[in-house]
Design a protein around this motif. Sequence first.
Motif, PDB file in Angstrom:
ATOM      1  N   GLU A  36      16.843  14.040  10.583  1.00 12.64           N
ATOM      2  CA  GLU A  36      18.212  13.653  10.924  1.00 12.64           C
ATOM      3  C   GLU A  36      18.261  12.139  11.043  1.00 12.64           C
ATOM      4  N   SER A  37      19.430  11.562  10.783  1.00 18.68           N
ATOM      5  CA  SER A  37      19.508  10.107  10.707  1.00 18.68           C
ATOM      6  C   SER A  37      20.884   9.605  11.089  1.00 18.68           C
ATOM      7  N   ASP A  38      20.911   8.417  11.709  1.00 24.78           N
ATOM      8  CA  ASP A  38      22.184   7.733  11.913  1.00 24.78           C
ATOM      9  C   ASP A  38      22.216   6.399  11.161  1.00 24.78           C
ATOM     10  N   VAL A  39      21.265   6.206  10.217  1.00 28.09           N
ATOM     11  CA  VAL A  39      21.310   5.028   9.357  1.00 28.09           C
ATOM     12  C   VAL A  39      22.377   5.277   8.293  1.00 28.09           C
ATOM     13  N   PRO A  40      23.391   4.417   8.196  1.00 29.24           N
ATOM     14  CA  PRO A  40      24.432   4.651   7.184  1.00 29.24           C
ATOM     15  C   PRO A  40      23.846   4.705   5.777  1.00 29.24           C
ATOM     16  N   VAL A  41      24.191   5.754   5.028  1.00 29.06           N
ATOM     17  CA  VAL A  41      23.692   5.934   3.661  1.00 29.06           C
ATOM     18  C   VAL A  41      24.580   5.161   2.694  1.00 29.06           C
ATOM     19  N   GLY A  42      23.964   4.491   1.732  1.00 28.13           N
ATOM     20  CA  GLY A  42      24.728   3.754   0.729  1.00 28.13           C
ATOM     21  C   GLY A  42      25.288   2.439   1.221  1.00 28.13           C
ATOM     22  N   ALA A  43      24.839   1.984   2.385  1.00 26.54           N
ATOM     23  CA  ALA A  43      25.372   0.757   2.966  1.00 26.54           C
ATOM     24  C   ALA A  43      24.449  -0.434   2.754  1.00 26.54           C
ATOM     25  N   GLY A  44      23.375  -0.261   1.992  1.00 27.34           N
ATOM     26  CA  GLY A  44      22.430  -1.353   1.787  1.00 27.34           C
ATOM     27  C   GLY A  44      21.580  -1.632   3.009  1.00 27.34           C
ATOM     28  N   LEU A  45      21.387  -0.623   3.871  1.00 28.09           N
ATOM     29  CA  LEU A  45      20.652  -0.790   5.124  1.00 28.09           C
ATOM     30  C   LEU A  45      19.341  -0.008   5.122  1.00 28.09           C
ATOM     31  N   SER A  46      18.870   0.363   3.940  1.00 27.06           N
ATOM     32  CA  SER A  46      17.549   0.955   3.743  1.00 27.06           C
ATOM     33  C   SER A  46      17.368   2.314   4.393  1.00 27.06           C
ATOM     34  N   SER A  47      18.345   3.192   4.195  1.00 23.22           N
ATOM     35  CA  SER A  47      18.190   4.551   4.705  1.00 23.22           C
ATOM     36  C   SER A  47      17.029   5.265   4.018  1.00 23.22           C
ATOM     37  N   SER A  48      16.773   4.974   2.749  1.00 21.82           N
ATOM     38  CA  SER A  48      15.675   5.635   2.044  1.00 21.82           C
ATOM     39  C   SER A  48      14.323   5.196   2.598  1.00 21.82           C
ATOM     40  N   ALA A  49      14.164   3.894   2.869  1.00 23.33           N
ATOM     41  CA  ALA A  49      12.902   3.421   3.438  1.00 23.33           C
ATOM     42  C   ALA A  49      12.676   4.009   4.826  1.00 23.33           C
ATOM     43  N   ALA A  50      13.730   4.131   5.618  1.00 23.18           N
ATOM     44  CA  ALA A  50      13.593   4.730   6.943  1.00 23.18           C
ATOM     45  C   ALA A  50      13.089   6.165   6.828  1.00 23.18           C
TER      46      ALA A  50
END
Length: 366
Positions: free
Chosen positions: A105-119
């Motif tokens: 589960e995640s609260d890193v915004p997806v597609g926002a250029g904030l590295s959700s994939s790396a997280a």
Amino acid sequence: MTTTAENFRTVYGKPPAGVWAAPGRVNLIGEYTDFNDGFVMPFALPHCTRVAAAPRTDGRLRLYSRDAQGGVTEEPRGWAAYPAGVAWALREAGLPVGGADVYVESDVPVGAGLSSSAALEVATALALTELYDAGLPGPELARLAQRAENAFVGVPCGIMDQMASACCRAGHALHLDTRDLSMRQIPLALEQWGLRLLVIDTRVKHELGDGAYAARRAGCESAARRLGVRALREVACGELQAALGELPAAERALVRHVVTENDRVERVAALLAAGDARAVGPLLTEGHASLRDDFRVSCAELDVVVETAVKAGALGARMTGGGFGGSAIALVDGADEERVTKAVTEALGTARVFGTAAGEGARRVA
């Protein structure tokens, strides 16, 4: 609100062996330099991806995401390719990583250029290595997470995002040399100087950007070969004009951005170390102009929010991440935060603005 561990139990019918978290990141300065062996300066967001996991004895990797449609999967497709790729990379490296049930589960915004994939990659890597007593130092964890994205998922990313997620420290920016992964933790306690850093998520993504990363990376590598250097980080600012004269027009602007951006990273690092954070603002704006005009990875929405933020009183602003949508950042006086936020959201109705501070890197949380 239920916990990540409780949600794991609901999905798999048993408790997890632990819960691990890894953050998204904001890159303060140093964009498109990491695949040129250059310098970057990201910091971790408070927003995290959390992975709960338990070992399996049959070698199978079962995956479930709270945020993706569908149930438990073993198919390495879509979002599941990232954790599946991590398991593959760890095993290929000879680590004794077996099967696992994994809940994400995640609260890193997806597609926002904030590295959700790396997280997601780093949280999975930390979980799997600790499940099987194969713990790795942060830089090695990041290298294997990057390999998963490069070789398994097929995205030719540099090392910055994974290093930021794995190695950042709360209250600090990570000054990283992407050639040898040497790093310095530089204090970024902006509130002590009465400053705030705003993240402006445009919530737009242009399809034009899908192949842009690979194309620009290829252009930079071609330019390095023409210049007879291993990577563009070896071209100093004082050598830039002479170097540009040896290149075809299509590569000159790419090289100009990379060389000047590396210099901006070093200047920002020196300013922060000296406690002169306010002077960082103009370098952010200068960096945006370079990304817009030379690297050509900005877009109308990013340009609007950057220009609006500066006109509304921000000390500086720039796009962050891969561009063609995603997010920008703005450095503001604390007293100006509300005014800048209002101006930006009025100028771009889709924008979501939030203040942030430098958070903690990957760690076990339960």
